[in-house]
Structure formats: structure tokens, C-alpha cells
Design an enzyme around this catalytic site. Structure first.
Site, PDB file in Angstrom:
ATOM      1  CG  PHE A   1      -2.275   6.869  13.257  1.00 34.19           C
ATOM      2  CD1 PHE A   1      -1.715   6.857  14.523  1.00 34.19           C
ATOM      3  CD2 PHE A   1      -2.011   7.952  12.422  1.00 34.19           C
ATOM      4  CE1 PHE A   1      -0.900   7.894  14.955  1.00 34.19           C
ATOM      5  CE2 PHE A   1      -1.206   8.996  12.837  1.00 34.19           C
ATOM      6  CZ  PHE A   1      -0.650   8.980  14.104  1.00 34.19           C
TER       7      PHE A   1
ATOM      8  CE  LYS B   1       9.383 -12.660 -12.397  1.00 32.28           C
ATOM      9  NZ  LYS B   1      10.144 -12.236 -13.530  1.00 32.28           N
TER      10      LYS B   1
ATOM     11  CG  ASP C   1      -7.811  -4.470   6.257  1.00 30.08           C
ATOM     12  OD1 ASP C   1      -7.298  -4.432   7.393  1.00 30.08           O
ATOM     13  OD2 ASP C   1      -8.366  -3.492   5.730  1.00 30.08           O
TER      14      ASP C   1
ATOM     15  CG  ASN D   1      -0.235  -0.030   2.514  1.00 34.47           C
ATOM     16  OD1 ASN D   1       0.467   0.910   2.851  1.00 34.47           O
ATOM     17  ND2 ASN D   1      -0.387  -1.117   3.265  1.00 34.47           N
TER      18      ASN D   1
END
Ligand code: CTP
Length: 394
Positions: A321, A285, A275, A209
Site C-alpha cells: 500500500f 520515564k 521507517d 503515526n
């Protein structure tokens, strides 16, 4: 009186808004501050030295090379003041400060100044919007200067637009906040988490993120400077003078946080925890020639704060937060209750100026009794001190 014993240096540059600075000086003195003023030569075109001397009840500093005593004034004044507020800050002075030019007493002083500096720009709207002024303001913000944004409306030059110096009350709020920064954290053990977790898909890819970790790291730095024993758990690769534990995934962060929490007084969970994580991690890979589409099955990660609430003792303080793009207060309060927090710091991410990668932030600190305190936009390191102060001094 809120500013009792504080020594404030007021810088005045050449701009019509200088007449409002007279009122600002009066407010600062009424609040108990000792005010000294420094003027640029062109400021004298707008307010007189006599006016400022009478208001501050002090000598006004203008000359760069006076011969009053052996100590250079730009060093002695800088050393003896707690805060420097430049109002109005003209485009010219902003440009000089941003580029390290010290051609008068005010610009020399600000360059030598180590404590908080607040600038209240005031100028014509086209000047304010100029690429160069904006570039200089951005550089100053990045360097930790506090900017009181100019307001929109009718300008003295007859234009309508943004450039009017902020109201004296607003500037006063910035001064108050900047001066009440030092929390006392001696003897406190604090864990802070920072950065965005990375959930692996295969050996080279992950789900991540946009969290930069800057706010959490600013909090850890501020807590350390204020005397706390700090343990930072982060996804960011950094070295600090305090303990840093590097983690990648939410599960690793959970384990490190639970382990450290047992011994800690305060936990501040700033990290943006994923989450969900991929249910399985490919050992090799993933190759694109094997398929035209790829479906990842995700499973829910544990909520670290929920897990912490199961082991939290009453004397421990837990702070969450939240970054919200709408209904900031209600969403924050819901999380505070659900996660059994003592405080939540709510962050409005709809404003690009104070978003993820910015060095600036504006937050609301909310406690269990729904009491909320708004902190105006300021450098993350200043916000960090105010948050810590809000938590420990309550
Ligand atoms: N948090 C956590 N564990 C998670 C997710 C979030 O401990 N798995 C913490 C964050 O560090 C933050 C607080 O919970 O202190 C709120 O995070 P946020 O992402 O805003 O809330 P979520 O509960 O994940 O809700 P949503 O993403 O649905 O808004």
C-alpha cells in the site's frame, strides 16, 4: 452483459433530476439488469408512473400499505433485490433515512435493506451545503451507504453551485462496482497487516503515526467474509472471529509477518510502518527537569516488504500500500518495483474526505504491468472487496 441476472431496485424521490433517472433505468436494463422502481408520492410530480412502468417493464411501487398479497412489500422487495439505488435522493429523503424515519414505501424499504445502497443526491446548492444535510450525509456514509457526490454547475432552480445529480454514466459506474464485490477466497490463506507501528522512546512514550488501521481491518473482514483463512497482524487492539496478532513495533511486525508468510498465499501490507526507531529506549520515564532540550537518535527500521521479497515464492502474491500526497502513480510504481510487489494500492492522502481516519477511501490498484484501476470513493469495506477481487481474479 455486465449486469446480467442482477436485480436492481431504483428509488425515485421528488426532484427535477428524476427525469435523468429514466435514462439510468434504460442503461441498467440495457446492461442486463432486472429493474423494479419505487417512487415517493412527490416523485410523481416530476415523472409519471406510466413512464417508469414502461421503462422498467414492471409494476411501479408507491403505496406503503397495498393489499396485493400477504407479504409486506417493503420486506419482500428488499429481500429480492441485489442493490438499491436512490436517484435522485432529495434532502428530505436523505434526512429521513439518516434518522430511521419510515413514512413511505421508499424509506421503509431502505431501512429494511441489507445489501448495498447507493444514493445520488440532487438539490439546490444551499440545501446541499446546509449543516443538517451534510450531517445526515456524513451519518449515512459512516453507516456504509455509498454516496455519488453531486456535481457543480448550473442548477435547475437557476443557481450556480454544487447540487446537480451526478451524470447517469457516473451513477452507473457506482452500480457496477458495488455489484461486482464478492471475491472468491475459499481455501486461500491471507496475512494482512494494519495500523501504525509504535516505536518506544521510554516506558510511556512512543513515536507513532496517524494510521487508524481501518483500511487493513476492512480488508481482513472482507477476506474473512469471502471465505479466506485470515491472519491479521496489527497494532490496533481488537478481537475478531479470525486470528489477530497484536504487535507494537516495526521489528515485532517484521517477525510476525515473516513467520506467517511462509504458510500464506497472499500478503497485504497495509500497515504504516515507522521507517525509523529511537536507537535506545530509556528504561525509566524521561524527566523534563534534567534538560531544556532533548535529542533522539533514530536508526532505520528494516523494510518488511524488502525482507519478504527475499523469501517470496513465485506462487505467492504480495501487495503493498502507499499513501502519497503527490505524483501518486509514479511514486507507487517506483515502490512496486523496488519492493518486488505483485500489486500496489495507491492512496491519495491530499483529499481529507478519504484520508487516514475516514470510513471512505478512493484508491488506485496497480499491477506489475503498470495496469491501473481507479476505484471511486466508497466505504472502505467496499473498496476492500474490490481490491481483493482485483488481486484474485486477475
Ligand atoms: N513498508 C514496509 N516496511 C517499512 C516501511 C513500509 O513493509 N519499513 C511497506 C508498507 O506497509 C507499504 C509499503 O511498504 O505497504 C509502502 O510504504 P510507504 O510508507 O508508502 O513507503 P516507504 O517505502 O516507507 O517510502 P516513503 O515513506 O519514503 O514514501
Amino acid at each position: 452483459m455486465v449486469l446480467s441476472g442482477k436485480k436492481i431496485l431504483v428509488g425515485i424521490t421528488g426532484g427535477i433530476a428524476a427525469y435523468k433517472t429514466c435514462e439510468l433505468i434504460r442503461l441498467l436494463i440495457k446492461a442486463g439488469a432486472e429493474v423494479k422502481a419505487v417512487m415517493t408520492p412527490s416523485a410523481k410530480e416530476f415523472v409519471t408512473e406510466t413512464t417508469i412502468r414502461t421503462l422498467t417493464r414492471n409494476q411501479v411501487y408507491i403505496e406503503q400499505f397495498p393489499v396485493r398479497n400477504w407479504q409486506p412489500e417493503h420486506i419482500s422487495l428488499a429481500d429480492s433485490s441485489d442493490l438499491f439505488i436512490i436517484a435522485p435522493a432529495s434532502a428530505n429523503t436523505i434526512g429521513k433515512i439518516a434518522n430511521g424515519i419510515c413514512d413511505n414505501l421508499l424509506t421503509s424499504l431502505v431501512t429494511a435493506f441489507k445489501k448495498p445502497v447507493i444514493l445520488a443526491p440532487a438539490m439546490n446548492c444551499n440545501m446541499w451545503e446546509s449543516h443538517f444535510v451534510q450531517k445526515n450525509v456524513a451519518a449515512l456514509k459512516k453507516a456504509g451507504f455509498c454516496i455519488v457526490p453531486p456535481e457543480s454547475g448550473e442548477l435547475a432552480c437557476g443557481y450556480e453551485g454544487t447540487g446537480r445529480m451526478a451524470s447517469v454514466d457516473k451513477i452507473f459506474n457506482f452500480v457496477e462496482e458495488a455489484l461486482h464485490l464478492e471475491p472468491n477466497l475459499k481455501g486461500k490463506k491471507i496475512i494482512i497487516t494494519a495500523g501504525g507501528t509504535k516505536e518506544p522512546i521510554d516506558p510511556v512514550r512512543f513515536i507513532g503515526n496517524r494510521s487508524s488501521g481501518k483500511m487493513g481491518i476492512a480488508l481482513a473482514d472482507a477476506a474473512f467474509e469471502s471465505g479466506a483463512e485470515v491472519s491479521l497482524i496489527t497494532t490496533v487492539d481488537i478481537n475478531k472471529a479470525y486470528k489477530v496478532t497484536k504487535v507494537d513495533t516495526a521489528l515485532e511486525m517484521l517477525e510476525a509477518t515473516k513467520k506467517g508468510f511462509v504458510e500464506s498465499d497472499i500478503l497485504i501490507m497495509v500497515a504504516a510502518v515507522a521507517d525509523y526507531r529511537p536507537k535506545t529506549v530509556a528504561e525509566q520515564k524521561i524527566k523534563k527537569e534534567n534538560s531544556d532540550s532533548l535529542t533522539l537518535e533514530l536508526v532505520k527500521n528494516p523494510d518488511i516488504l524488502m525482507e519478504i521479497s527475499k523469501i517470496k515464492k513465485p506462487e505467492q502474491t504480495v501487495v503493498g500500500f502507499c499513501a502519497e500526497s503527490e505524483n501518486l502513480f509514479d511514486n507507487a510504481l517506483k515502490k512496486l518495483k523496488e519492493k518486488n510487489l505483485d500489486y500496489i494500492v495507491a492512496n491519495d492522502i491530499s483529499d481529507p474526505e478519504i484520508g487516514f481516519n475516514s470510513d471512505y477511501n478512493a484508491v488506485t490498484l496497480i499491477d506489475k504491468n503498470k495496469e491501473a484501476v481507479d476505484f471511486v470513493p466508497m466505504p472502505k469495506k467496499n473498496i476492500a472487496k474490490l481490491i481483493l477481487k482485483g488481486i484474485v481474479d486477475d
